[in-house]
Scaffold this motif. Structure first.
Motif, PDB file in Angstrom:
ATOM      1  N   SER A 207       0.772  -1.181  -0.119  1.00 33.87           N
ATOM      2  CA  SER A 207      -0.022  -0.187  -0.288  1.00 33.87           C
ATOM      3  C   SER A 207       1.159   1.288   0.118  1.00 33.87           C
ATOM      4  O   SER A 207       0.627   2.586  -0.963  1.00 33.87           O
ATOM      5  CB  SER A 207      -0.942  -0.012   0.902  1.00 33.87           C
ATOM      6  OG  SER A 207      -1.878   1.264   1.069  1.00 33.87           O
TER       7      SER A 207
ATOM      8  N   SER B 218       3.536   1.139  -3.896  1.00 35.78           N
ATOM      9  CA  SER B 218       2.369   0.937  -5.085  1.00 35.78           C
ATOM     10  C   SER B 218       1.144   1.946  -5.323  1.00 35.78           C
ATOM     11  O   SER B 218       0.421   2.062  -6.325  1.00 35.78           O
ATOM     12  CB  SER B 218       1.702  -0.349  -5.590  1.00 35.78           C
ATOM     13  OG  SER B 218       0.816  -1.174  -4.395  1.00 35.78           O
ATOM     14  N   ILE B 219       0.721   2.437  -4.124  1.00 32.63           N
ATOM     15  CA  ILE B 219      -0.380   3.515  -4.069  1.00 32.63           C
ATOM     16  C   ILE B 219      -0.180   4.246  -3.072  1.00 32.63           C
ATOM     17  O   ILE B 219      -0.480   5.278  -4.111  1.00 32.63           O
ATOM     18  CB  ILE B 219      -2.209   2.446  -3.350  1.00 32.63           C
ATOM     19  CG1 ILE B 219      -2.527   0.824  -3.988  1.00 32.63           C
ATOM     20  CG2 ILE B 219      -2.993   3.334  -3.172  1.00 32.63           C
ATOM     21  CD1 ILE B 219      -3.376   0.750  -3.179  1.00 32.63           C
TER      22      ILE B 219
ATOM     23  N   GLN C 104       5.233   2.082  -7.868  1.00 30.07           N
ATOM     24  CA  GLN C 104       4.650   1.290  -8.242  1.00 30.07           C
ATOM     25  C   GLN C 104       5.009  -0.600  -8.624  1.00 30.07           C
ATOM     26  O   GLN C 104       4.314  -1.623  -7.783  1.00 30.07           O
ATOM     27  CB  GLN C 104       3.567   2.038  -8.807  1.00 30.07           C
ATOM     28  CG  GLN C 104       2.069   1.260  -9.082  1.00 30.07           C
ATOM     29  CD  GLN C 104       1.217   1.793 -10.615  1.00 30.07           C
ATOM     30  OE1 GLN C 104       2.245   1.908 -11.441  1.00 30.07           O
ATOM     31  NE2 GLN C 104       0.567   1.829  -9.762  1.00 30.07           N
TER      32      GLN C 104
ATOM     33  N   ILE D 226       3.700  -7.082  -3.409  1.00 33.15           N
ATOM     34  CA  ILE D 226       1.714  -7.864  -3.580  1.00 33.15           C
ATOM     35  C   ILE D 226       1.607  -8.712  -4.013  1.00 33.15           C
ATOM     36  O   ILE D 226       0.629  -9.296  -3.689  1.00 33.15           O
ATOM     37  CB  ILE D 226       1.231  -6.335  -4.419  1.00 33.15           C
ATOM     38  CG1 ILE D 226       0.951  -5.541  -3.848  1.00 33.15           C
ATOM     39  CG2 ILE D 226      -0.265  -7.360  -4.721  1.00 33.15           C
ATOM     40  CD1 ILE D 226       0.598  -4.337  -5.292  1.00 33.15           C
TER      41      ILE D 226
ATOM     42  N   SER E 117      -7.047 -11.463  -4.467  1.00 29.96           N
ATOM     43  CA  SER E 117      -6.073 -10.171  -5.084  1.00 29.96           C
ATOM     44  C   SER E 117      -7.389  -8.950  -4.790  1.00 29.96           C
ATOM     45  O   SER E 117      -6.318  -7.433  -5.191  1.00 29.96           O
ATOM     46  CB  SER E 117      -5.447 -10.141  -6.404  1.00 29.96           C
ATOM     47  OG  SER E 117      -6.002 -10.850  -6.986  1.00 29.96           O
ATOM     48  N   VAL E 118      -8.086  -9.146  -4.809  1.00 30.89           N
ATOM     49  CA  VAL E 118      -9.047  -7.248  -5.373  1.00 30.89           C
ATOM     50  C   VAL E 118      -9.285  -7.152  -3.599  1.00 30.89           C
ATOM     51  O   VAL E 118      -9.643  -6.620  -3.855  1.00 30.89           O
ATOM     52  CB  VAL E 118     -10.756  -8.046  -5.767  1.00 30.89           C
ATOM     53  CG1 VAL E 118     -11.626  -7.247  -5.925  1.00 30.89           C
ATOM     54  CG2 VAL E 118     -10.133  -8.762  -6.697  1.00 30.89           C
TER      55      VAL E 118
ATOM     56  N   THR F 179      -6.090  -5.909  -2.766  1.00 32.25           N
ATOM     57  CA  THR F 179      -6.803  -4.093  -3.489  1.00 32.25           C
ATOM     58  C   THR F 179      -7.481  -2.792  -2.537  1.00 32.25           C
ATOM     59  O   THR F 179      -7.013  -1.907  -2.257  1.00 32.25           O
ATOM     60  CB  THR F 179      -7.033  -4.190  -4.721  1.00 32.25           C
ATOM     61  OG1 THR F 179      -6.559  -5.122  -5.582  1.00 32.25           O
ATOM     62  CG2 THR F 179      -6.923  -2.670  -5.584  1.00 32.25           C
TER      63      THR F 179
ATOM     64  N   LEU G  62      -5.911   0.550  -0.817  1.00 34.21           N
ATOM     65  CA  LEU G  62      -6.411   1.773  -1.459  1.00 34.21           C
ATOM     66  C   LEU G  62      -7.382   2.331  -0.179  1.00 34.21           C
ATOM     67  O   LEU G  62      -6.663   3.498   0.257  1.00 34.21           O
ATOM     68  CB  LEU G  62      -8.005   0.881  -1.885  1.00 34.21           C
ATOM     69  CG  LEU G  62      -7.450   1.421  -3.877  1.00 34.21           C
ATOM     70  CD1 LEU G  62      -9.215   0.800  -4.094  1.00 34.21           C
ATOM     71  CD2 LEU G  62      -7.327   2.258  -4.181  1.00 34.21           C
TER      72      LEU G  62
ATOM     73  N   THR H  69     -10.241   4.126 -10.996  1.00 32.13           N
ATOM     74  CA  THR H  69      -9.881   3.795  -9.506  1.00 32.13           C
ATOM     75  C   THR H  69      -9.579   1.964  -8.724  1.00 32.13           C
ATOM     76  O   THR H  69      -9.105   1.406  -8.720  1.00 32.13           O
ATOM     77  CB  THR H  69      -9.567   4.362  -9.030  1.00 32.13           C
ATOM     78  OG1 THR H  69      -8.973   5.503  -9.103  1.00 32.13           O
ATOM     79  CG2 THR H  69      -7.873   4.168  -7.575  1.00 32.13           C
TER      80      THR H  69
ATOM     81  N   GLN I 225      -9.365  -1.579 -11.437  1.00 32.81           N
ATOM     82  CA  GLN I 225      -8.780  -2.686 -10.623  1.00 32.81           C
ATOM     83  C   GLN I 225      -9.151  -3.526 -10.999  1.00 32.81           C
ATOM     84  O   GLN I 225      -8.484  -4.896 -10.554  1.00 32.81           O
ATOM     85  CB  GLN I 225      -7.484  -1.671  -9.247  1.00 32.81           C
ATOM     86  CG  GLN I 225      -6.578  -2.664  -8.675  1.00 32.81           C
ATOM     87  CD  GLN I 225      -5.721  -2.236  -9.815  1.00 32.81           C
ATOM     88  OE1 GLN I 225      -5.176  -1.146 -10.204  1.00 32.81           O
ATOM     89  NE2 GLN I 225      -5.153  -3.825 -10.240  1.00 32.81           N
TER      90      GLN I 225
ATOM     91  N   ASN J 234      -8.271  -7.149 -12.602  1.00 33.67           N
ATOM     92  CA  ASN J 234      -8.176  -8.144 -12.032  1.00 33.67           C
ATOM     93  C   ASN J 234      -8.967  -9.570 -11.650  1.00 33.67           C
ATOM     94  O   ASN J 234      -8.265 -10.874 -12.290  1.00 33.67           O
ATOM     95  CB  ASN J 234      -7.756  -8.179 -10.492  1.00 33.67           C
ATOM     96  CG  ASN J 234      -6.515  -7.301  -9.159  1.00 33.67           C
ATOM     97  OD1 ASN J 234      -5.845  -6.919 -10.398  1.00 33.67           O
ATOM     98  ND2 ASN J 234      -7.211  -6.773  -8.845  1.00 33.67           N
TER      99      ASN J 234
END
Length: 314
Positions: A73, A76-77, A162, A169, A178-179, A182, A186, A227, A231, A235
């Motif tokens: 996080s 990459s974010i 990222q 990740i 993975s979702v 994410t 976020l 966003t 994503q 995925n």
């Protein structure tokens, strides 16, 4: 869902991802960038959590997942969106979109460093071509020779951190959806950037509220579609057609970012942008392994075809 529908969804998703560079540029030109980014990421997190909740896929992270999740996080974010939003206040959306096109190539380069893989000749040549494309874009993006713009460097830094975060990740995604990963990242990023904004932009919240009416449509398009849902869609596509095939569509992200900058911001497409785009896309196709995978598949088909002919004759 059949493969062609997946491909169509990926193309539409790349349109939103490409246009998102222009959306973010419009947002940060009107309201404090860090404050706006924290709220944009929060809306994206809420969007993903709502969809996960409806599909009953929400769970609390395991103890061993927190470290990778926070690390991913923050890189990459948090760092990516921080440097991107700051960089876009000092450079054009077209330059930013082309520089971001180096993302897949940098990810591959870092994987060589961390996983001790030796790059092939095609991969090395791809990295050289991609680097040449970015250099051309940065130095001649305005239509004439210029020095390295701080905004261009910050955008490059955003894609570099990222790519580094993708390594972390990848570790967490082995045990976690993975979702869902994410969504948590976020949320963590939005909270972290909000506290950063309180320090960097003390009056940022007030300025954001005042400026919000002029950007609310673009803000929600960026947060929810680009966003959040963007994503999730990507995925999902990876799970359906594989990471290698899905990554090929990232090249369209670069193309649509240039088109978006011309449509929404009236930025002129210079010769350097066109040449830079060709070099970057060629570099990504070669450096990411896409070209080598295609060559192997063609060789495999040539070997299998005579065997199938012999079998039919028997």
């Amino acid at each position: 869902m059949n493969t062609m529908k997946i491909y169509l969804i990926l193309v539409v998703n790349m349109v939103f991802w490409g246009f998102n560079i222009s959306f973010v540029k419009i947002i940060v030109d009107r309201v404090p960038p860090v404050t706006a980014t924290s709220f944009r990421l929060f809306i994206a997190a809420v969007t993903v959590f709502l969809i996960l909740g409806l599909t009953r896929r929400v769970r609390f992270p395991h103890k061993n997942e927190w470290g990778y999740m926070f690390g991913g996080s923050l890189t990459s974010i948090v760092s990516h969106h921080f440097f991107l939003s700051i960089g876009l206040t000092q450079t054009s959306a077209m330059n930013a979109g082309l520089i971001l096109g180096m993302g897949p190539l940098i990810t591959v380069l870092l994987s060589f460093v961390f996983f001790k893989k030796k790059p092939t000749l095609i991969t090395a040549l791809g990295f050289i071509l991609g680097s040449a494309g970015v250099s051309l874009t940065v130095l001649f993006g305005s239509g004439k020779l210029q020095g390295i713009n701080l905004g261009d460097f910050e955008v490059f830094l955003s894609i570099f951190v990222q790519a580094f975060g993708f390594i972390l990740i990848n570790k967490a995604a082995k045990t976690m959806d993975s979702v869902l990963l994410t969504a948590y990242m976020l949320l963590i990023a939005s909270i972290f950037l909000f506290f950063v904004s309180l320090r960097m932009e003390p009056t940022g919240f007030t300025a954001f509220v005042k400026g919000f009416p002029s950007i609310w449509v673009i803000f929600f398009l960026s947060a929810v579609l680009s966003t959040g849902l963007g994503q999730m869609i990507y995925n999902y596509a990876i799970g359906q057609v594989g990471a290698a095939t899905a990554s090929i569509f990232l090249n369209l992200n670069t193309l649509f970012s240039v088109i978006g900058a011309a449509l929404f911001l009236q930025e002129a497409i210079k010769a350097a942008h066109f040449i830079g785009f060709v070099l970057i896309v060629t570099g990504v196709i070669m450096g990411s392994g896409t070209l080598e995978t295609f060559i192997r598949q063609q060789r495999k088909k040539k070997v299998q075809l005579p065997q199938s002919v012999k079998a039919s004759n028997h």
